[in-house]
Motif scaffolding. Structure first.
Motif, mmCIF file in Angstrom:
data_model
loop_
_atom_site.group_PDB
_atom_site.id
_atom_site.type_symbol
_atom_site.label_atom_id
_atom_site.label_comp_id
_atom_site.label_asym_id
_atom_site.label_seq_id
_atom_site.Cartn_x
_atom_site.Cartn_y
_atom_site.Cartn_z
ATOM 1 N N ILE A 71 0.866 -1.193 0.000
ATOM 2 C CA ILE A 71 0.000 0.000 0.000
ATOM 3 C C ILE A 71 0.904 1.246 0.000
ATOM 4 O O ILE A 71 1.773 1.388 0.850
ATOM 5 N N GLY A 72 0.698 2.106 -0.981
ATOM 6 C CA GLY A 72 1.521 3.327 -1.061
ATOM 7 C C GLY A 72 2.877 3.103 -1.717
ATOM 8 O O GLY A 72 3.704 4.017 -1.724
ATOM 9 N N SER A 73 3.115 1.907 -2.298
ATOM 10 C CA SER A 73 4.453 1.653 -2.874
ATOM 11 C C SER A 73 4.576 2.197 -4.295
ATOM 12 O O SER A 73 5.638 2.108 -4.908
ATOM 13 N N GLU A 74 3.507 2.737 -4.861
ATOM 14 C CA GLU A 74 3.524 3.398 -6.174
ATOM 15 C C GLU A 74 4.125 2.511 -7.270
ATOM 16 O O GLU A 74 4.910 2.966 -8.106
ATOM 17 N N GLY A 75 3.753 1.248 -7.229
ATOM 18 C CA GLY A 75 4.174 0.342 -8.306
ATOM 19 C C GLY A 75 5.633 -0.071 -8.243
ATOM 20 O O GLY A 75 6.131 -0.669 -9.192
ATOM 21 N N THR A 76 6.325 0.226 -7.149
ATOM 22 C CA THR A 76 7.761 -0.087 -7.107
ATOM 23 C C THR A 76 8.056 -1.450 -6.482
ATOM 24 O O THR A 76 9.187 -1.924 -6.555
ATOM 25 N N LEU A 77 7.056 -2.067 -5.857
ATOM 26 C CA LEU A 77 7.325 -3.354 -5.186
ATOM 27 C C LEU A 77 6.579 -4.523 -5.825
ATOM 28 O O LEU A 77 6.800 -5.672 -5.448
ATOM 29 N N GLY A 78 5.680 -4.246 -6.741
ATOM 30 C CA GLY A 78 4.933 -5.338 -7.372
ATOM 31 C C GLY A 78 3.649 -4.814 -7.989
ATOM 32 O O GLY A 78 3.321 -3.623 -7.854
ATOM 33 N N ILE A 79 2.949 -5.733 -8.668
ATOM 34 C CA ILE A 79 1.681 -5.340 -9.299
ATOM 35 C C ILE A 79 0.536 -5.856 -8.444
ATOM 36 O O ILE A 79 0.378 -7.075 -8.263
ATOM 37 N N ILE A 80 -0.229 -4.943 -7.905
ATOM 38 C CA ILE A 80 -1.380 -5.332 -7.080
ATOM 39 C C ILE A 80 -2.463 -5.839 -8.022
ATOM 40 O O ILE A 80 -2.798 -5.176 -9.020
ATOM 41 N N THR A 81 -2.996 -7.047 -7.734
ATOM 42 C CA THR A 81 -3.992 -7.610 -8.654
ATOM 43 C C THR A 81 -5.401 -7.637 -8.044
ATOM 44 O O THR A 81 -6.386 -7.644 -8.784
ATOM 45 N N ALA A 82 -5.483 -7.680 -6.725
ATOM 46 C CA ALA A 82 -6.812 -7.658 -6.086
ATOM 47 C C ALA A 82 -6.660 -7.269 -4.623
ATOM 48 O O ALA A 82 -5.551 -7.314 -4.066
ATOM 49 N N ALA A 83 -7.785 -6.884 -4.018
ATOM 50 C CA ALA A 83 -7.739 -6.539 -2.595
ATOM 51 C C ALA A 83 -9.117 -6.722 -1.978
ATOM 52 O O ALA A 83 -10.132 -6.654 -2.669
ATOM 53 N N THR A 84 -9.104 -6.977 -0.687
ATOM 54 C CA THR A 84 -10.366 -7.003 0.061
ATOM 55 C C THR A 84 -10.442 -5.754 0.932
ATOM 56 O O THR A 84 -9.509 -5.452 1.687
ATOM 57 N N PHE A 85 -11.548 -5.051 0.791
ATOM 58 C CA PHE A 85 -11.766 -3.800 1.532
ATOM 59 C C PHE A 85 -12.877 -3.962 2.562
ATOM 60 O O PHE A 85 -13.862 -4.677 2.313
ATOM 61 N N GLN A 86 -12.742 -3.239 3.632
ATOM 62 C CA GLN A 86 -13.858 -3.007 4.525
ATOM 63 C C GLN A 86 -14.770 -1.987 3.832
ATOM 64 O O GLN A 86 -14.271 -0.973 3.336
ATOM 65 N N ILE A 87 -16.086 -2.271 3.758
ATOM 66 C CA ILE A 87 -16.975 -1.280 3.150
ATOM 67 C C ILE A 87 -17.935 -0.723 4.205
ATOM 68 O O ILE A 87 -18.041 -1.282 5.303
ATOM 69 N N HIS A 88 -18.635 0.346 3.844
ATOM 70 C CA HIS A 88 -19.379 1.080 4.870
ATOM 71 C C HIS A 88 -20.796 1.394 4.421
ATOM 72 O O HIS A 88 -21.089 1.454 3.228
#
Ligand SMILES: Cc1cc2nc3c(=O)[nH]c(=O)nc-3n(C[C@H](O)[C@H](O)[C@H](O)COP(=O)(O)OP(=O)(O)OC[C@H]3O[C@@H](n4cnc5c(N)ncnc54)[C@H](O)[C@@H]3O)c2cc1C
Length: 464
Positions: free
Chosen positions: A197-214
């Motif tokens: 989170i916040g790595s701006e594409g420098t550590l890997g490619i994020i492909t999916a995530a689970t979020f808390q929703i409201h």
């Protein structure tokens, strides 16, 4: 040229890449048009397997990769540099919503989903994502995570970091990183996802995530308040927090110059009063109070605030119109030449001194400077942007910009703030990061980068 990629392209679908110069070039320039790079090829992978194939190929051949989402980033992180042999992996086709869990209030989404589309899917369940940005119609979830995007609702729901339960990614060597948990409590040692989170594409490619929703409700009241000085702004802020804390979903600040600019250049709505500062406050009825606006009015009467003029929206239409005033400021600013942007954060108690001292120093440096100051006050976040009427040639402008940055960041540092509140570092703030982050911290960041990306192929030249 195709030879270089031939063996890879044979394993992908034709719709998963493009060598068409006009398509590639479109993805080589950032939203503001400040960063223009070059690339031979762009990939639009549709599956994890395709991403893995591309990344493994690049790892083997030392080809640098630029992960790209909606390309709305404001620091030049999402576009390739010029003539560096970088390829672009745009995630727009990895866009499934994998699961909406209305019992746990979580959603698992792939990184190429557009934020607005995810919210549209949540709407029938009266649920919403934790973040809301002006770029919501274009920015993607992966980009939001990679920039730890802030936006309008941080005051209520917290940042992306506070709302992500799990992440899935492809690491720079092509390995699959699977931490797609949906549980709220997970104390199992180091939290690797927080590095992504916040790595701006420098550590890997994020492909999916689970979020808390409201919970989402459309029962809201938007208020615009006009004030004489910043001191009054803080007074109002404090009173609102103590009286309406649980209902506040946004607390935005706009200075007079930014309001006038939007009125002049975009024709934004005129308000029936003028002052030095304006606040836009959104109060949302999360607990189903009957006749919410009456409830808010009755509380106002008890607030006893002097030196304040305000206007309360009387319908959802008016709510939207008020928001439009705020959202049109960055659009108006985009029409100006020579705007120097700063996205800083400061402790609330220091903001007044920061504005006063840095404005004084800027005016002393050049009296023709104007300051477009707006932002998410409730999150300590100011966009403190400088524009100038003078016509400056390229060289003079570059020197001017350097001096303006020096002045502003030295005061940010003096008043214990951060040089980048929500937009990140990208290419834009690399030098300042070196100057204002301690050498020890930079050393640690570099060590972490090396562990994830020993060949430095993932978004090189960005952040560190
Ligand atoms: C009008 C406007 C308003 C905005 N308002 C806000 C605001 O209120 N708050 C705020 O925080 N930002 C704001 N932004 C900035 C921007 O929208 C955010 O930074 C957003 O999160 C970027 O998402 P994106 O998909 O466009 O990412 P991009 O711009 O494509 O990429 C941003 C960075 O993330 C990386 N990246 C993208 N996708 C991935 C991925 N899947 N895996 C790994 N790395 C990836 C890129 O390499 C790049 O470094 C605004 C921008 C505009 C144009």
């Amino acid at each position: 040229m195709t030879n270089k990629y031939n063996s890879l392209l044979k394993t992908l679908k034709k719709t998963e890449y493009s060598l068409d110069k006009s398509i590639v070039n479109n993805h080589c320039v950032d939203w503001r048009g400040n960063y223009r790079g070059s690339s031979e090829i762009i990939f639009f992978p549709k599956s994890l397997t395709s991403i893995q194939k591309i990344v493994k190929f690049c790892f083997k051949k030392n080809i640098p990769i630029v992960p790209q989402g909606g390309n709305t980033g404001l620091v030049g992180g999402s576009v390739p540099r010029f003539n560096k042999g970088e390829i672009i992996i745009n995630l727009c086709k990895l866009n499934n919503i994998r699961e909406i869990d209305i019992v746990s209030n979580t959603i698992t989404v792939e990184s190429g989903c557009i934020l607005q589309n995810v919210n549209d899917r949540l709407e029938p369940h009266n649920l919403q994502m934790p973040i809301s940005l002006g770029s919501k119609g274009s920015c993607q979830i992966g980009g939001n995570i990679a920039t730890n995007a802030g936006g309008l609702n941080v005051i209520k729901f917290g940042s992306i970091r506070n709302n992500i339960l799990g992440i899935e990614a492809i690491l720079p060597n092509g390995e699959f990183y699977d931490d797609l948990k949906t549980v709220k409590k997970n104390n199992t040692g180091f939290d690797i996802k927080q590095l992504l989170i916040g790595s701006e594409g420098t550590l890997g490619i994020i492909t999916a995530a689970t979020f808390q929703i409201h919970k989402k409700t459309n029962d809201r009241v938007v208020i615009i308040i006009c004030l004489k000085s910043f001191n009054h702004v803080l007074n109002i802020y404090q009173k609102f927090i103590s009286s309406f804390g649980e209902f506040i979903t946004a607390f935005e600040l706009m200075n007079e110059f930014s309001m006038n600019l939007a009125q002049k250049l975009i024709g934004s709505m005129k308000l029936p009063f003028t002052g030095n500062y304006y606040c836009l406050v959104e109060l949302t009825n999360f607990i189903d109070i009957e006749n919410f606006s009456n409830f808010i009015y009755s509380k106002f009467e008890k607030l006893q605030i002097d030196n304040m003029q305000l206007i309360v929206a009387k319908s959802e239409n008016e709510n939207k119109n008020f928001w439009q005033i705020r959202e049109e400021i960055p659009l108006a600013e985009k029409l100006l030449e020579n705007v120097i942007q700063h996205d800083v954060s400061l402790p609330l108690n220091n903001i007044e001194n920061f504005i006063f001292e840095s404005s004084k120093a800027l005016k002393k440096f050049n009296p023709n400077i104007s300051i477009i100051n707006f932002g998410h006050l409730g999150d300590n976040n100011l966009h403190f942007n400088v524009c100038i009427d003078d016509k400056l040639n390229k060289k003079n402008y570059s020197n001017f910009k350097k001096k303006v940055n020096e002045i502003i960041f030295s005061f940010v540092n003096k008043f214990n703030g951060s040089i980048s509140a929500e937009h990140g570092i990208g290419q834009l703030r690399k030098d300042e990061l070196k100057r204002y982050k301690s050498a020890e911290e930079i050393k640690r960041m570099k060590k972490i980068k090396k562990i994830f990306d020993p060949k430095n192929i993932m978004n090189p030249g960005k952040v560190i």
